[in-house]
Each structure stands twice: as structure tokens, then as C-alpha cells.
Design an enzyme around this catalytic site. Structure first.
Site, PDB file in Angstrom:
ATOM      1  N   HIS A  77      12.124 -17.355  18.603  1.00 17.72           N
ATOM      2  CA  HIS A  77      11.731 -18.681  18.092  1.00 17.72           C
ATOM      3  C   HIS A  77      12.248 -19.813  18.961  1.00 17.72           C
ATOM      4  O   HIS A  77      13.310 -19.741  19.573  1.00 17.72           O
ATOM      5  CB  HIS A  77      12.142 -18.859  16.630  1.00 17.72           C
ATOM      6  CG  HIS A  77      13.606 -18.785  16.328  1.00 17.72           C
ATOM      7  ND1 HIS A  77      14.444 -19.874  16.402  1.00 17.72           N
ATOM      8  CD2 HIS A  77      14.384 -17.756  15.909  1.00 17.72           C
ATOM      9  CE1 HIS A  77      15.662 -19.526  16.042  1.00 17.72           C
ATOM     10  NE2 HIS A  77      15.668 -18.238  15.749  1.00 17.72           N
ATOM     11  N   ASP A  79      12.948 -23.024  17.988  1.00 14.99           N
ATOM     12  CA  ASP A  79      13.797 -24.047  17.395  1.00 14.99           C
ATOM     13  C   ASP A  79      15.254 -23.617  17.305  1.00 14.99           C
ATOM     14  O   ASP A  79      15.582 -22.428  17.326  1.00 14.99           O
ATOM     15  CB  ASP A  79      13.289 -24.444  16.011  1.00 14.99           C
ATOM     16  CG  ASP A  79      13.303 -23.294  15.011  1.00 14.99           C
ATOM     17  OD1 ASP A  79      12.955 -22.162  15.404  1.00 14.99           O
ATOM     18  OD2 ASP A  79      13.665 -23.522  13.842  1.00 14.99           O
ATOM     19  N   ASP A 140      20.700 -18.947  19.475  1.00 15.30           N
ATOM     20  CA  ASP A 140      19.779 -18.636  18.379  1.00 15.30           C
ATOM     21  C   ASP A 140      18.651 -19.667  18.416  1.00 15.30           C
ATOM     22  O   ASP A 140      18.754 -20.716  17.808  1.00 15.30           O
ATOM     23  CB  ASP A 140      20.551 -18.707  17.065  1.00 15.30           C
ATOM     24  CG  ASP A 140      19.716 -18.399  15.836  1.00 15.30           C
ATOM     25  OD1 ASP A 140      18.606 -17.872  16.005  1.00 15.30           O
ATOM     26  OD2 ASP A 140      20.172 -18.693  14.721  1.00 15.30           O
ATOM     27  N   GLU A 174      11.580 -21.320  12.840  1.00 12.04           N
ATOM     28  CA  GLU A 174      12.192 -20.186  12.150  1.00 12.04           C
ATOM     29  C   GLU A 174      13.372 -20.634  11.311  1.00 12.04           C
ATOM     30  O   GLU A 174      13.599 -20.123  10.202  1.00 12.04           O
ATOM     31  CB  GLU A 174      12.646 -19.142  13.175  1.00 12.04           C
ATOM     32  CG  GLU A 174      13.117 -17.816  12.571  1.00 12.04           C
ATOM     33  CD  GLU A 174      14.609 -17.778  12.226  1.00 12.04           C
ATOM     34  OE1 GLU A 174      15.040 -16.820  11.565  1.00 12.04           O
ATOM     35  OE2 GLU A 174      15.344 -18.727  12.610  1.00 12.04           O
ATOM     36  N   GLU A 175      14.137 -21.582  11.819  1.00  8.99           N
ATOM     37  CA  GLU A 175      15.374 -21.980  11.152  1.00  8.99           C
ATOM     38  C   GLU A 175      15.136 -22.665   9.811  1.00  8.99           C
ATOM     39  O   GLU A 175      16.055 -22.752   8.995  1.00  8.99           O
ATOM     40  CB  GLU A 175      16.195 -22.900  12.064  1.00  8.99           C
ATOM     41  CG  GLU A 175      16.686 -22.260  13.350  1.00  8.99           C
ATOM     42  CD  GLU A 175      17.730 -21.176  13.128  1.00  8.99           C
ATOM     43  OE1 GLU A 175      18.142 -20.980  11.963  1.00  8.99           O
ATOM     44  OE2 GLU A 175      18.127 -20.526  14.102  1.00  8.99           O
ATOM     45  N   HIS A 378      24.782 -21.728  14.935  1.00  9.88           N
ATOM     46  CA  HIS A 378      24.569 -22.961  14.163  1.00  9.88           C
ATOM     47  C   HIS A 378      25.730 -23.948  14.211  1.00  9.88           C
ATOM     48  O   HIS A 378      25.757 -24.882  13.414  1.00  9.88           O
ATOM     49  CB  HIS A 378      24.242 -22.655  12.689  1.00  9.88           C
ATOM     50  CG  HIS A 378      22.990 -21.871  12.501  1.00  9.88           C
ATOM     51  ND1 HIS A 378      22.466 -21.613  11.247  1.00  9.88           N
ATOM     52  CD2 HIS A 378      22.150 -21.262  13.377  1.00  9.88           C
ATOM     53  CE1 HIS A 378      21.362 -20.893  11.375  1.00  9.88           C
ATOM     54  NE2 HIS A 378      21.152 -20.669  12.665  1.00  9.88           N
TER      55      HIS A 378
END
Length: 406
Positions: A77, A79, A140, A174-175, A378
Site C-alpha cells: 500500500h 499510504d 509500513d 490501507e491504513e 506508526h
């Protein structure tokens, strides 16, 4: 495979998603990044390259085998999480990590310490990519994108490796749980796929939480507090009463492994009106349904004491992909063997969360999740070992080999 340089290039793009925009992609930075990647895959010589208006980028590495082979996809992904800024990311490389504290930002006093993050000690002697302590890193899932691109580049440079048609897909959002919403599975055209979106090296996941979001609105009655007896209904107090009726130990901070939970993620209120937002999670479908029933039971209980005060909305988000992957368990076995071929010990673990692969599996594309190599996603303490980046790309190459061999 030049994975590191790609990764360091990709983290320059600010691609935080934003669930409040109601657009796809939810932020313009994601589309800008997708356009950049489109140019790169075209320069590499991939075919069937397409970027739609929603920011979904697909491309193909054509088969070099004369035999009919399955078409396999690899997905990551675009994002990064909205939990922390992903703008002006300044990655730092720690050479031959010595097992001590890593100073991320001396001025702000930010340190990455093994006393707080003991998993650091698994990577003593390795080179690490960290943040500068002011942003997240973006492994991520820009690590996953870099690994897919690096593996495809390697396969193109080694035509002696027989492989079938390989599709790559990079998607937005996705997030915020929308990555698979507009993913055109039919156009992607794969027999199965893998998301490169897991955590530390060796992780392989094909089961995840069943997930729902619950919003409870409590309507109160405001009266001057000096004259409120038997008249006032303080919606904040009623909401607090609801919250403490849920099991105290069934929260994220008290659960692990296959244990589910209730998680209060939002609270906003006045005397007149209060809203609580929860996420509900469980691996077992029956327990998951019982958790939702518990919210209905507690809402009725509140309304018995305070008539027509509480109003409940529950919305399913995604389900455990295990039920869709198990019937084609060989796709997990291939990934396990690919890791072994790359010199790794597979760690088959449940995802205490969700991935695009869960939703894609229910849309007809079985899609286990493979490690991307990063840790502490994150936030400012995010890092990724360089060896993990390279090994993930190697696993992709090994999967391509095994599909041809089988």
C-alpha cells in the site's frame, strides 16, 4: 536488488491517509507517489501498466515460461498511517548496531532503547534504518513496495529463472481500512496474491481479526444543576456507566495472541449528548458475534434505566481471511518454503489487526500476508533492518521459482 535505495527514495513522499476526506485516494500525496511509481515500472519495461483515478497502480512482469503457470500477485500500500506525520521524513542509517541505545534526536531527547523495545537486540550487528525522531519512517508499507520492485528488477535481470506471469499492485488507503474497497480483483487477474505488509523478518500471516466498529450515542437532558433533581440526565455520566459495564480485562492492553477485545477509540460529549466509538475484535467468528450481541445487551440495559437514551450503530469492517485461505493452503505452504529457501525460519502468527489481504480474500483473491521487515510502525520509534528488506525481496523471488517448479 537495490532495495535500500528504493526505500530511501520512497520515504521522501508524504502519503499519510486521512479518513475524513471521503475521497479515494484520501490524500493527494498518495496519487503523486503512484504517478512516480508508474513512471518507474514503465522505465523497467513492465507491461499492462495502469493507474486509475482512485490511485490503484497495476503492472505485469510477463511469464518467461512456455508452460501454463498460475498468475501470482504481490501487493503493497501507498499510504502511511495518520497517527504521526510522514512529511519530511529524514531516515538515518545505524551501521552495525551494537545493542545500545540509539539516539534518534539529541535536541528532543528521543532515544530508541532496547530496554523499551527489546526486539532491537534481535538485530545486533545489522545495519538499521531509523527515523530522526520527529516523524514515522514509512516502512509500513514503503518497505513492501521497495521489496516488490527490487524482486521484479532481479527477475528481469535473471531470465534464466523460470516464472509465470506476475502482477504487482500498489493501492491507497490501507491504513484507514479502505485499501481493498475499490481494488478491481477481476482486472488484477491473479490466481492468488500476497500482501507484503507484515512486521519483522520471517512473519507469515493468514488469519486476522474479525472486526467491527460500534458507535453509541447517548442523549441527555440538561437542566440548571441547582434545580436538576429527577430532571437532568447527564449523557456523559450515562456513557461512563456503559463503558465500565464492559469486561475490564478484555481491552488491548490486557490481551495478546488469539484473545479478542473491546477498544474505546473515541469519546466526545456534553451533558446533552455523548458519543462513544469502539472497535470490536476477535479471531473466532462466533465469539465476534457474541461481542456484538453484548453491545446490544448493554444498550438495552441502559435504556431500561434511562428510556430511549442510548442508540447503537454497529458496522462490520472485515473478517478473518483464514476461512478463505485454508481451502487453498498450498499458497501458504509455498510462502513457507520460500522463506526456508531464503535461509529463514517462518513464523506463522495471527495478525492482531487487519490487512488489505483480508478484504481481498473475501473478494475472491486469497491473499496471505508476508513480512515487510519493519518494527514499531506508526511512530517515531519505527525502524527496519536492511537485511530484512533484502530477505523479503528474496522471498518474492523464491515464490516465483516455486510456483514454476510446482
Amino acid at each position: 536488488m537495490n532495495v535500500l535505495n528504493r526505500f530511501l527514495d520512497y520515504v521522501k513522499f508524504d502519503t499519510q491517509s486521512d479518513e475524513l476526506t471521503n475521497m479515494t485516494p484520501s490524500t493527494p500525496g498518495q496519487y503523486k507517489f503512484a504517478e512516480y511509481l508508474k513512471e518507474k515500472v514503465e522505465e523497467m519495461g513492465l507491461t499492462e501498466v495502469s493507474l486509475d483515478e482512485n490511485g490503484y497502480l497495476f503492472a505485469t512482469l510477463p511469464a518467461n515460461s512456455s508452460r501454463p503457470l498460475p498468475t501470482v500477485g504481490f501487493i503493497a500500500h501507498l499510504d502511511t498511517s495518520p497517527d504521526m506525520s510522514g512529511r519530511h521524513v529524514k531516515p538515518q542509517i545505524v551501521k552495525a548496531y551494537d545493542g545500545g541505545d540509539i539516539c534518534l534526536n539529541a535536541e528532543a531527547g528521543v532515544y530508541l532503547r532496547p530496554s523499551e523495545f527489546p526486539e532491537l537486540l534481535h538485530y545486533v550487528g545489522q545495519d538499521l534504518v531509523t527515523t530522526d525522531g520527529t516523524t514515522l519512517l514509512g516502512a509500513d508499507d514503503k518497505a513492501g513496495i521497495a521489496e516488490i520492485m527490487g524482486a521484479v528488477e532481479y527477475l528481469m535481470a535473471h531470465p534464466e529463472i523460470e516464472h509465470g506471469k506476475i502482477r504487482i499492485g500498489f493501492n491507497p488507503d490501507e491504513e484507514i481500512g479502505r485499501g481493498a474497497h475499490k481494488f478491481d480483483v477481476e482486472r488484477f487477474g491473479c490466481d492468488w496474491a500476497y500482501t507484503m505488509d507484515g512486521g519483522e523478518i520471517g512473519e507469515l500471516e493468514y488469519e486476522n481479526f474479525n472486526a467491527a466498529v460500534a458507535k453509541i450515542t447517548f442523549n441527555g437532558r440538561n437542566v440548571h444543576p441547582g434545580y436538576a433533581k429527577h430532571k437532568m440526565v447527564n449523557s456523559m455520566r450515562v456513557a461512563t456507566q456503559f463503558a465500565i459495564m464492559l469486561p475490564r480485562w478484555e481491552t488491548p492492553e490486557h490481551t495478546e495472541g488469539y484473545e479478542g477485545f473491546y477498544h474505546l477509540v473515541g469519546m466526545e460529549g456534553t451533558v446533552e449528548k455523548t458519543e462513544l466509538t469502539y472497535i470490536i475484535r476477535d479471531f473466532d467468528r462466533d465469539r465476534f458475534e457474541r461481542r456484538k450481541k453484548e453491545f446490544e445487551h448493554l444498550t438495552r440495559k441502559i435504556n431500561k434505566e434511562f428510556p430511549d437514551c442510548a442508540h447503537l450503530e454497529i458496522k462490520d469492517q472485515y473478517f478473518n481471511m483464514r476461512e478463505k485461505v485454508e481451502p487453498v493452503s498450498y499458497i501458504v505452504e509455498i510462502a513457507e518454503q520460500a522463506m526456508k529457501n531464503a535461509g529463514l525460519t517462518p513464523k506463522v502468527v495471527p495478525i492482531r489487526g487487519g490487512t488489505d489481504g483480508a478484504q481481498l480474500s473475501f473478494k475472491g483473491l486469497p491473499c496471505p500476508n508476508i513480512f515487510a521487515g519493519g518494527l514499531n510502525f506508526h511512530g517515531r520509534y519505527e525502524f527496519v533492518p536492511i537485511e530484512s528488506l533484502n530477505k523479503a525481496a528474496e522471498v518474492i523471488v523464491e515464490i516465483a521459482k516455486l510456483v514454476a517448479q510446482r
